[in-house]
Design a protein around this motif. Structure first.
Motif, PDB file in Angstrom:
ATOM      1  N   UNK A 647       0.840  -1.195   0.000  1.00 37.47           N
ATOM      2  CA  UNK A 647       0.000   0.000   0.000  1.00 37.47           C
ATOM      3  C   UNK A 647       0.871   1.240   0.000  1.00 37.47           C
ATOM      4  N   UNK A 648       0.299   2.307  -0.534  1.00 35.57           N
ATOM      5  CA  UNK A 648       0.949   3.620  -0.527  1.00 35.57           C
ATOM      6  C   UNK A 648       0.413   4.417   0.659  1.00 35.57           C
ATOM      7  N   UNK A 656       4.552   0.633   1.659  1.00 37.64           N
ATOM      8  CA  UNK A 656       4.757  -0.261   2.782  1.00 37.64           C
ATOM      9  C   UNK A 656       3.922  -1.518   2.652  1.00 37.64           C
ATOM     10  N   UNK A 657       4.083  -2.424   3.634  1.00 36.61           N
ATOM     11  CA  UNK A 657       3.338  -3.685   3.643  1.00 36.61           C
ATOM     12  C   UNK A 657       2.428  -3.715   4.862  1.00 36.61           C
ATOM     13  N   UNK A 658       1.161  -4.133   4.651  1.00 38.68           N
ATOM     14  CA  UNK A 658       0.184  -4.197   5.736  1.00 38.68           C
ATOM     15  C   UNK A 658       0.472  -5.427   6.596  1.00 38.68           C
ATOM     16  N   UNK A 659       0.726  -5.189   7.917  1.00 35.74           N
ATOM     17  CA  UNK A 659       1.062  -6.297   8.816  1.00 35.74           C
ATOM     18  C   UNK A 659      -0.150  -6.812   9.570  1.00 35.74           C
ATOM     19  N   UNK A 660      -0.830  -5.914  10.288  1.00 39.05           N
ATOM     20  CA  UNK A 660      -1.982  -6.332  11.106  1.00 39.05           C
ATOM     21  C   UNK A 660      -2.975  -5.184  11.189  1.00 39.05           C
ATOM     22  N   UNK A 686      -1.816  -1.024  -3.573  1.00 41.06           N
ATOM     23  CA  UNK A 686      -0.992  -0.979  -4.784  1.00 41.06           C
ATOM     24  C   UNK A 686      -0.623  -2.412  -5.163  1.00 41.06           C
ATOM     25  N   UNK A 687      -0.845  -2.748  -6.420  1.00 42.57           N
ATOM     26  CA  UNK A 687      -0.440  -4.077  -6.885  1.00 42.57           C
ATOM     27  C   UNK A 687       1.081  -4.183  -6.847  1.00 42.57           C
TER      28      UNK A 687
END
Length: 790
Positions: A647-648, A656-660, A686-687
């Motif tokens: 995601x942006x 970044x990356x969604x963790x929780x 974001x793909x």
């Protein structure tokens, strides 16, 4: 309210708990006179005061009151023309000071818009005498000593005394530290008969001359005032006499000063004591975790999860007690040690507390009545002195109660009819209940007689009750069961304690079948009641859980609708933009066709051109549904977030990356080496194929780098902005300046009213990334701009 009920229900122990929080003699006197009120308006007024006290305790920590002595004796002495001593004047001063400080405290509460019910009216009756109070404070120390500032003459005399004492000590030092020290038993200076002396060995008395004022017990030491200091000692003594005379004059002057105000001082003492008492009631309520009771004019009592206030909270069992609406009499049956008597006392003492203006140890929303009297016959009334048996003692009490009850009374009777033949006792108990019912009084009794269970079932406005027993362990749970008569567990308890089964079986054969069936029926009812209560508790928790879930879903739906409307607006705007571009291109084509028609005579009719332009204009709609709009679909897809998605973070311009998921609307996001909590509205899915090459995978030990998120100027101009808007701009500007590695920036806030300048500096002081800041140089804006070092 009769005094016997106060003793029977141990109400004085409640008053002892209140006394712990009192700081004034007047407050203790009001507590000593405290008795439950029997007038509805009086009780309501007292509870309103306690509510005010509880609000002040919660919001401001209580009314500030010092320890105050009883000043009534002082005021009586002033009335007969006597003068007060320093200690007495100090006590009066404290009352006057407290009056002023309490008034100031309540004035500050008014400024804070704290609303009270009745206490402001009490405070408004305080009389403050600022000039007299200031004179007393200046003249008398809190310990009662008259200060040097009490009068110019006293100040001069004390200066003379100090000077003279210093001179005498200087001369005495020649004896204690010089050649004469060898003639002294100790090299010290002491005082005898208010005169400075030295301890001289008896055999050297002629070495010093002067006057002997004392000698030691052995006679070996004489306390001599040397001749060289006699004149100074005389002068000192004269000054001390003048000091005492001036102190007496000042005391007389101060006493005369406050004499005209003695009624106001007494009134202030009483009002401060009352506020102290209100403070204590609020503190006791907080300590007990008690609640404000509602008052019923119809004498309806509904105590929700009532606790006996004298039993520790970790041991007491809370019970709901109701009387006065559907029934006026409660008959509690069952074996001993089940809690019947404690239930009677709980009802009685909570009523006494409520009618005394105290909060009660129940859940909020509980209701109390205002009885004109509460009567109780609880405990063993046997008296050897009066030759009364237990039965006679109880009957003597019951007779006195029957003679005094009204339709606004509450009667509590423990083991009614006990101490005589069971048949006669049961019959007598039923007759007494009929007599109480005829007068309209409310009554709660405890009994062992099974006949009263039938009475409770047959009589109007009468209900059976019992204390719950665990059928498996045969141990009491101390829970009150309204509507269910008590079951006798005597044989079961005896068997559990080891009595022979032969004896138990024979005893069961002697008990009538009806009694056994009744006990079995009661046992089934108790078990059903227990199961129903447990089910009710389970359903209550489930309802609470579902209500919380419903609230969460409602909030999510509101946020979804808000986001949906926002996406619709964005899609509509983009669609309108596309239509606008199409219209512009169509107009160009139409213009070109007209030119062709004019120049080349092309066969293009004017109405066809107008129809084509109208069709293009119709594509622009203000409120389209856009059901199949691809722009909207893409916008929705960007906010369909799941764990592991890329995601942006829009506000930082970082991927970044969604963790929780955190809470309802936030996500924990890994941005480089940082983990941050971000609102989902600030995230855009974001793909991974669309990520920059260095963002598709997260390195094990990523390097720390700063990415420029927008073109950032080193200057921010806040002039012309509203305060809230300016502060938001300032916060964003500093964040972007930090991300762009700017070491110094300039904030232009102007001079104006100074609000933007003050807000800017407060923000910069609170930001830990700001190293320092200062006004700009005079040729760069002066105090209308601030230079910030990051």
């Amino acid at each position: 309210m009769n005094h016997k009920i106060i003793e029977t229900l141990e109400f004085n122990r409640i008053k002892t708990g209140l006394a712990h929080y009192l700081v004034s003699a007047a407050g203790r006197q009001e507590l000593a006179a405290l008795m439950p009120a029997t007038d509805f308006d009086t009780v309501h007024q007292m509870l309103e005061e306690t509510t005010d006290g509880a609000d002040i305790l919660r919001l401001e920590g209580g009314i500030p009151l010092p320890k105050l002595a009883d000043v009534k004796p002082q005021m009586k002495r002033l009335r007969i023309g006597a003068n007060l001593n320093g200690t007495e004047l100090a006590q009066v001063t404290k009352v006057l000071q407290a009056s002023m400080s309490v008034q100031n405290f309540f004035d500050q509460m008014r400024e804070k818009k704290i609303k009270l019910r009745v206490l402001e009216g009490v405070v408004d009756r305080l009389v403050t005498i600022p000039s007299v109070t200031r004179r007393l404070v200046r003249s008398v120390d809190p310990d009662g000593r008259i200060t040097d500032e009490a009068s110019p003459k006293l100040h001069g005399i004390r200066q003379l005394i100090t000077k003279t004492e210093d001179e005498i000590r200087t001369q005495m030092d020649h004896y204690t530290a010089g050649k004469s020290a060898k003639y002294l038993s100790e090299p010290i200076v002491t005082v005898r008969n208010d005169r400075f002396v030295i301890p001289v060995l008896a055999r050297y008395r002629n070495k010093f001359g002067g006057v002997v004022h004392d000698q030691s017990a052995s006679g070996q030491t004489l306390y001599i005032e040397p001749g060289a200091v006699m004149e100074d000692n005389n002068r000192l003594r004269q000054a001390q006499i003048e000091e005492k005379q001036e102190v007496l004059r000042v005391l007389a002057e101060l006493s005369a000063l406050i004499t005209p105000y003695r009624h106001d001082i007494l009134n202030n003492e009483r009002l401060l004591g009352h506020l102290d008492f209100v403070n204590a009631k609020a503190a006791l309520a907080h300590q007990m975790k008690a609640s404000l009771p509602l008052l019923s004019r119809d004498n309806v009592v509904n105590l929700r999860k009532a606790r006996h206030p004298l039993i520790a909270r970790d041991k007491v069992v809370a019970n709901t007690i109701k009387i006065g609406k559907d029934y006026q009499a409660i008959i509690i049956t069952g074996p001993n040690t089940g809690g019947k008597t404690i239930t009677l006392k709980t009802l009685g003492i909570i009523q006494l507390m409520g009618q005394s203006g105290l909060f009660i140890p129940t859940e909020e929303g509980s209701t109390i009545a205002v009885f004109d009297n509460i009567f109780a016959d609880i405990g063993d009334e046997q008296s050897l002195e009066q030759n009364l048996s237990t039965f006679s003692g109880h009957m003597d009490n019951v007779k006195a109660i029957l003679d005094r009850i009204t339709n606004r009374s509450l009667v509590l009777l423990d083991e009614l009819g006990a101490g005589t033949d069971p048949k006669e006792g049961a019959a007598l108990a039923m007759s007494i209940l009929d007599a109480i019912g005829a007068k309209g009084s409310m009554v709660v009794i405890t009994t062992h007689y099974p006949e009263l269970k039938v009475y409770g079932y047959d009589r109007a406005k009468t209900i059976n009750a019992s204390m719950e027993f665990d059928q498996e362990t045969l141990e009491p749970t101390y829970r009150l069961l309204l509507g269910i008569p008590g079951r006798s567990n005597g044989l079961e308890i005896a068997q559990r304690l080891g009595i022979s089964s032969t004896i138990i079986d024979e005893a069961r054969s002697l008990v009538s079948d009806d009694s056994q069936d009744l006990n079995k029926m009661i046992g089934d009812l108790v078990e059903q009641r227990r199961a129903a209560r447990e089910e009710n508790e389970r359903l209550t928790k489930l309802v609470a859980k579902n209500q919380a879930k419903e609230k969460e879903l409602t909030e999510k739906l509101d946020r979804f609708n808000e986001q949906r409307d926002k996406l619709f607006d964005q899609a509509r705007s983009k669609a309108n933009h596309q239509v606008s571009m199409a219209k512009r291109k169509a107009n160009q084509i139409i213009h070109h066709l007209r030119q062709l028609e004019v120049q080349q005579g092309a066969n293009v009719k004017e109405n066809q051109l107008i129809d084509a332009q109208g069709a293009l204009n119709a594509l622009h709609q203000e409120n389209p549904q856009l059901k199949n709009n691809t722009v909207l679909k893409r916008a929705k897809a960007k906010h369909d977030l799941h764990k592991g998605d890329s995601a942006l973070v829009k506000s930082y311009g970082q991927y970044g990356e969604l963790l929780n998921r955190r809470g309802s609307h936030k996500w924990e996001v890994q941005i480089g080496i940082l983990k941050m909590e971000i609102d989902e509205r600030d995230l855009e899915k974001v793909a991974k194929k669309n990520l920059p090459k260095d963002k598709t995978t997260r390195p094990r030990k990523p390097a720390v780098r700063t990415t420029q998120t927008r073109r950032t100027s080193a200057r921010l101009d806040l002039r012309g902005h509203r305060y809230e808007e300016a502060m938001g701009e300032l916060s964003n500007f500093i964040d972007h300046a930090l991300l762009n590695n700017l070491s110094s920036v300039t904030i232009i806030h102007g001079k104006g009213t100074g609000a933007l300048r003050k807000g800017t500096q407060q923000y910069l002081q609170s930001n830990p990334r700001v190293k320092s800041f200062s006004y700009a140089s005079p040729n760069n804006g002066g105090d209308g701009a601030t230079i910030v070092n990051l």
